[in-house]
Write a protein that holds these residues in place. Structure first.
Motif, short mmCIF file in Angstrom:
data_model
loop_
_atom_site.label_atom_id
_atom_site.label_comp_id
_atom_site.label_asym_id
_atom_site.label_seq_id
_atom_site.Cartn_x
_atom_site.Cartn_y
_atom_site.Cartn_z
N PRO A 20 -9.94 -8.83 -5.18
CA PRO A 20 -9.28 -7.59 -5.61
C PRO A 20 -7.98 -7.41 -4.83
O PRO A 20 -7.90 -7.74 -3.64
N TYR A 21 -6.96 -6.93 -5.50
CA TYR A 21 -5.65 -6.75 -4.87
C TYR A 21 -5.75 -5.60 -3.88
O TYR A 21 -5.85 -4.43 -4.27
N VAL A 22 -5.73 -5.94 -2.58
CA VAL A 22 -5.99 -4.95 -1.53
C VAL A 22 -5.00 -3.79 -1.60
O VAL A 22 -5.37 -2.63 -1.44
N LEU A 23 -3.73 -4.10 -1.86
CA LEU A 23 -2.71 -3.05 -1.86
C LEU A 23 -2.90 -2.06 -3.00
O LEU A 23 -2.34 -0.97 -2.98
N GLU A 24 -3.72 -2.44 -4.00
CA GLU A 24 -3.91 -1.57 -5.16
C GLU A 24 -4.63 -0.28 -4.77
O GLU A 24 -4.47 0.75 -5.42
N GLU A 25 -5.44 -0.31 -3.71
CA GLU A 25 -6.15 0.90 -3.28
C GLU A 25 -5.16 2.00 -2.92
O GLU A 25 -5.33 3.16 -3.30
N VAL A 26 -4.15 1.65 -2.16
CA VAL A 26 -3.13 2.64 -1.80
C VAL A 26 -2.33 3.04 -3.03
O VAL A 26 -1.97 4.22 -3.20
N ASN A 27 -2.06 2.10 -3.93
CA ASN A 27 -1.31 2.42 -5.16
C ASN A 27 -2.05 3.44 -6.01
O ASN A 27 -1.43 4.32 -6.62
N PRO A 81 -0.82 -1.65 3.91
CA PRO A 81 -1.70 -2.06 5.01
C PRO A 81 -1.57 -3.55 5.31
O PRO A 81 -1.53 -4.38 4.39
N GLY A 82 -1.51 -3.89 6.59
CA GLY A 82 -1.31 -5.28 6.98
C GLY A 82 -2.38 -6.22 6.49
O GLY A 82 -2.12 -7.39 6.21
N VAL A 83 -3.60 -5.71 6.36
CA VAL A 83 -4.71 -6.57 5.92
C VAL A 83 -4.49 -7.08 4.50
O VAL A 83 -5.08 -8.08 4.10
N GLY A 84 -3.64 -6.42 3.75
CA GLY A 84 -3.32 -6.89 2.40
C GLY A 84 -2.54 -8.20 2.39
O GLY A 84 -2.40 -8.82 1.35
N PHE A 85 -2.04 -8.62 3.58
CA PHE A 85 -1.27 -9.87 3.68
C PHE A 85 -2.08 -10.95 4.39
O PHE A 85 -1.53 -12.00 4.74
N GLY A 86 -3.37 -10.67 4.61
CA GLY A 86 -4.23 -11.65 5.27
C GLY A 86 -4.95 -11.02 6.44
O GLY A 86 -4.53 -10.01 6.99
N GLU A 112 -4.34 -7.46 10.11
CA GLU A 112 -5.04 -6.25 10.53
C GLU A 112 -4.42 -5.70 11.82
O GLU A 112 -4.01 -6.46 12.70
N GLY A 113 -4.34 -4.36 11.87
CA GLY A 113 -3.72 -3.71 13.03
C GLY A 113 -2.26 -3.38 12.83
O GLY A 113 -1.63 -2.77 13.70
N TYR A 114 -1.71 -3.76 11.66
CA TYR A 114 -0.30 -3.50 11.36
C TYR A 114 -0.18 -2.90 9.96
O TYR A 114 -1.08 -3.03 9.13
N VAL A 115 0.98 -2.30 9.70
CA VAL A 115 1.36 -1.94 8.34
C VAL A 115 2.79 -2.39 8.11
O VAL A 115 3.58 -2.51 9.04
N ARG A 116 3.11 -2.68 6.85
CA ARG A 116 4.48 -3.05 6.48
C ARG A 116 5.19 -1.83 5.94
O ARG A 116 4.68 -1.13 5.06
N VAL A 117 6.38 -1.57 6.48
CA VAL A 117 7.18 -0.41 6.08
C VAL A 117 8.45 -0.93 5.41
O VAL A 117 9.28 -1.58 6.05
#
Length: 406
Positions: free
Chosen positions: A13-20, A355-360, A364-369
């Motif tokens: 599942p596309y992790v970033l889709e949760e925030v979307n 969320p950083g975990v969406g990139f692997g 984890e522990g980071y976010v992309r802005v």
């Protein structure tokens, strides 16, 4: 029940889709979202590029099929860019393929190079297509931690040693999406040396080559002597000229790899609409003041973001390049993780990040802005973040109660 199709089963599942989904729900309720979550340029494409598109589109013949590997004028313009920018000579007939954006180029290159079960070395965290382009092609991904270029380099040899069969392709991507880190030519020399030693091909993604802030332009792997023997580079006009929706990219370098990509593309597409390709050639061949202007806008946003968020209580390292900042999750939310932090930030503060975990897993522990909002909106986001962090304990308490009740 009908089972999932084979290739779809291989895609999580596309992790970033949760925030979307949260963003969409809040916007439907009339909430103003300051959206740093997507790397989608918000600036207009420079006027002279748009004018050339319009002029060419008026030609009655413009709507005909184009060429799947790109019209010769565009491929020559791409070769000219590499010559001027990197001092790299390319044959536009055999070493340059115009693609429908760098993402399509990367995915179809994976199709061209991969046999089922081939092992691919991929950085983690990374832009999702780097892994999933090869997964969809039947490859097996060997993830190597890449929270720094040094980590990645040191991990490549270990990955080769413990992989069976031996890896066939090595992926590098700097300036990095999502970490915004850069490398120098010595890094690429080491990559080429390792790839030769272990008989791997190399794909370098350099989509952010022109978005840099410290008067230190990122190099190309093709500047390394002999790199064209085993490497191609994927590049794009999307960020450089604010042309993301135009879908113009390129794969350049090794002739055999380019030829394989051209063969695959010849079965799949007829290339971009010809006026888009003509306008893209105009972008590459024309005045480059617009590139410096776009770069300056991103730099001003970077400085505003780093300064305003620091005053709000969130220390974000200043990126040297790309259109992203790679931000550690604030201390109050470390245990919650990047996904919960991103969901609470958009729900409670109206500020969206990726969320950083969406990139692997190593993200984890980071976010992309993303630097995709203007300076006024960035300062507004910082005010929202300040209140959010001040109420962290209460917000986390409510979140934990909600999860316990579900």
């Amino acid at each position: 029940m009908t089972p999932e199709f084979h290739r779809i089963r291989r895609l999580p599942p596309y992790v970033l889709e949760e925030v979307n989904r949260i963003k969409a729900r809040l916007r439907a309720d009339g909430v103003d979202i300051i959206d740093f979550g997507m790397g989608n340029p918000d600036m207009p494409t420079p006027k002279h590029i748009v004018d050339k598109l319009i002029e060419t589109a008026r030609d009655p013949k413009a709507g005909r099929y184009s060429a799947s590997k790109g019209i010769i004028g565009l491929r020559r313009a791409m070769a000219g860019y590499y010559d001027r920018r990197f001092g790299v000579k390319l044959n536009p007939d055999t070493e340059v393929i115009a693609t429908l954006g760098s993402k399509e180029g990367f995915a179809n290159l994976a199709q061209a190079l991969t046999a089922p079960g081939d092992v691919i070395i991929c950085p983690n965290p990374a832009y999702p297509i780097h892994a999933y382009g090869f997964i969809m092609a039947g490859g097996v991904i060997r993830h190597v931690p890449a929270l720094s270029p040094e980590d990645y380099l040191s991990g490549i040899s270990r990955a080769v040693k413990h992989s069976a069969p031996p890896p066939s392709v090595l992926i590098v991507s700097y300036p990095s999406n999502p970490t915004a880190q850069c490398v120098d030519l010595d890094f690429y020399r080491e990559v080429i040396s390792l790839a030769r030693k272990h008989e791997m091909l190399v794909i370098s993604d350099i989509a952010y080559s022109e978005i840099y802030f410290d008067d230190n332009p990122p190099p190309s792997i093709l500047q390394v002597e002999g790199a064209k023997d085993i490497a191609v580079e994927v590049n794009s006009l999307s960020k450089t000229y604010a042309m993301a929706g135009w879908r113009v990219g390129m794969v350049v370098g090794n002739e055999r790899m380019c030829n394989a990509l051209a063969r695959v593309k010849s079965y799949l597409d007829y290339g971009a609409y010809t006026p888009i390709q003509v306008a893209a050639a105009t972008a590459l061949n024309g005045p480059q003041d617009c590139v410096a202007e776009i770069r300056g806008i991103y730099k001003a946003r970077r400085d505003t973001l780093v300064g305003a968020m620091a005053r709000a209580g969130w220390e974000i390292p200043s990126p040297a390049a790309s259109m992203f900042a790679w931000a550690p999750v604030p201390e109050q939310f470390k245990e919650a993780g990047s996904m919960l932090f991103a969901k609470l930030l958009v729900e409670e503060a109206g500020v969206a990040v990726a969320p950083g975990v969406g990139f692997g897993e190593y993200g984890e522990g980071y976010v992309r802005v993303g630097l995709v909002e203007n300076e006024h909106r960035i300062r507004q986001a910082a005010r929202n973040v300040k209140k959010f962090l001040a109420n962290a304990e209460e917000i986390l308490g409510r979140a934990h109660n909600t999860m316990a009740a579900q």
